[in-house]
Design an enzyme around this catalytic site. Sequence first.
Site, PDB file in Angstrom:
ATOM      1  N   HIS A  51       4.590  -4.618  11.151  1.00 39.16           N
ATOM      2  CA  HIS A  51       4.915  -3.817  12.331  1.00 39.16           C
ATOM      3  C   HIS A  51       5.010  -4.722  13.548  1.00 39.16           C
ATOM      4  CE1 HIS A  51       4.497   0.304  10.742  1.00 39.16           C
ATOM      5  NE2 HIS A  51       3.548  -0.201   9.975  1.00 39.16           N
ATOM      6  N   HIS A  79       0.848  -1.191   0.000  1.00 41.19           N
ATOM      7  CA  HIS A  79       0.000   0.000   0.000  1.00 41.19           C
ATOM      8  C   HIS A  79       0.884   1.242   0.000  1.00 41.19           C
ATOM      9  CE1 HIS A  79       0.801  -0.602   4.283  1.00 41.19           C
ATOM     10  NE2 HIS A  79       0.392   0.639   4.533  1.00 41.19           N
ATOM     11  N   ASP A  88       5.954   4.796   5.008  1.00 41.12           N
ATOM     12  CA  ASP A  88       6.818   3.862   5.730  1.00 41.12           C
ATOM     13  C   ASP A  88       6.860   2.487   5.065  1.00 41.12           C
ATOM     14  OD1 ASP A  88       4.116   3.515   6.569  1.00 41.12           O
ATOM     15  OD2 ASP A  88       4.773   2.470   8.382  1.00 41.12           O
ATOM     16  N   HIS A  89       6.147   2.345   3.944  1.00 38.58           N
ATOM     17  CA  HIS A  89       6.194   1.107   3.161  1.00 38.58           C
ATOM     18  C   HIS A  89       6.752   1.331   1.757  1.00 38.58           C
ATOM     19  CE1 HIS A  89       3.631  -1.359   5.948  1.00 38.58           C
ATOM     20  NE2 HIS A  89       3.433  -0.133   6.405  1.00 38.58           N
ATOM     21  N   HIS A 122       1.434   3.989   1.919  1.00 39.94           N
ATOM     22  CA  HIS A 122       1.995   4.762   3.035  1.00 39.94           C
ATOM     23  C   HIS A 122       3.522   4.838   2.952  1.00 39.94           C
ATOM     24  CE1 HIS A 122      -1.839   4.247   5.685  1.00 39.94           C
ATOM     25  NE2 HIS A 122      -1.941   5.237   4.824  1.00 39.94           N
ATOM     26  N   ASP A 154      -0.429  -3.877   6.307  1.00 39.49           N
ATOM     27  CA  ASP A 154      -0.976  -3.341   7.553  1.00 39.49           C
ATOM     28  C   ASP A 154      -2.438  -3.720   7.757  1.00 39.49           C
ATOM     29  OD1 ASP A 154       1.433  -2.167   8.121  1.00 39.49           O
ATOM     30  OD2 ASP A 154       0.763  -0.097   7.879  1.00 39.49           O
ATOM     31  N   HIS A 174      -7.390  -0.744   5.399  1.00 36.04           N
ATOM     32  CA  HIS A 174      -6.395   0.187   5.937  1.00 36.04           C
ATOM     33  C   HIS A 174      -6.189   1.347   4.970  1.00 36.04           C
ATOM     34  CE1 HIS A 174      -2.881   1.392   8.263  1.00 36.04           C
ATOM     35  NE2 HIS A 174      -2.131   1.356   7.177  1.00 36.04           N
TER      36      HIS A 174
END
Length: 253
Positions: free
Chosen positions: A165, A52, A56-57, A54, A127, A110
């Site tokens: 995570h 996805h 941090d990915h 975001h 996530d 998410h």
Amino acid sequence: MNIIPVSAFRDNYIWLLHNGKQAAVVDPGDAAPVQLFLNAHGLSLCAILITHHHADHTGGIQALTQTCPVPVFGPAAEAIAGVTHPLTEGDTACVPELALELQVISVPAHTAGHIAYYDQDVLFCGDTLFSAGCGRLFEGTPAQLQQALSKFVALGDDIQVYCTHEYTLSNLAFARAAEPDNLARDQYAQHCEALRAENLPTLPTSIGLERQINPFLRTRCGTVIDQVAAHSGKRPRNDLECLTALRAWKDVF
């Protein structure tokens, strides 16, 4: 196939799959720890898989592909810079260097275009699902989350689940509130606390284990329903209402 967690930021795991020569990475939010691992072990990057949008990915895509232009698989329904192979449910991510073929599931919840990758042994769920928990609904609905979790459960109990995570201990604290009397959960919590005391990951988990300890997969259990009713003041009439109330409760826990 070796599957290694590469730590990033405060609690992210970038999953690195390798055969001793070639490597693929899942959700590289940061290029630096990936490059360090590749260099330290003499591995060549051959593919990137994204679940996805975001940051941090996805934050490491540009730096990794600048030095090594490789296929970048990602969700077709999300605009992610650097994705070369947009995918949706029913597609396959093929990484021939690793003899790897991962099927794609669309799991909007998410985020609106979130996807997951799986084969007969492993699930990279981004996530959407965490051990003892699930992802926040930033762009999706509880109904979409319910459908996504149902798709995961249908893959079978033995599937190893690679979440992105290290949220397990905090999720277990909520799971204890949502279902106080769960011996399997308490035993798992002791195991996870011992792992974290040694700075070891609690992941991967499995679908079978999560069905025993994860309240978001236990919305038909009377003990979970009772706790949701006690917390919200309203008894859920069905699975979706229970899941919706659980997610709202976890958001403020």
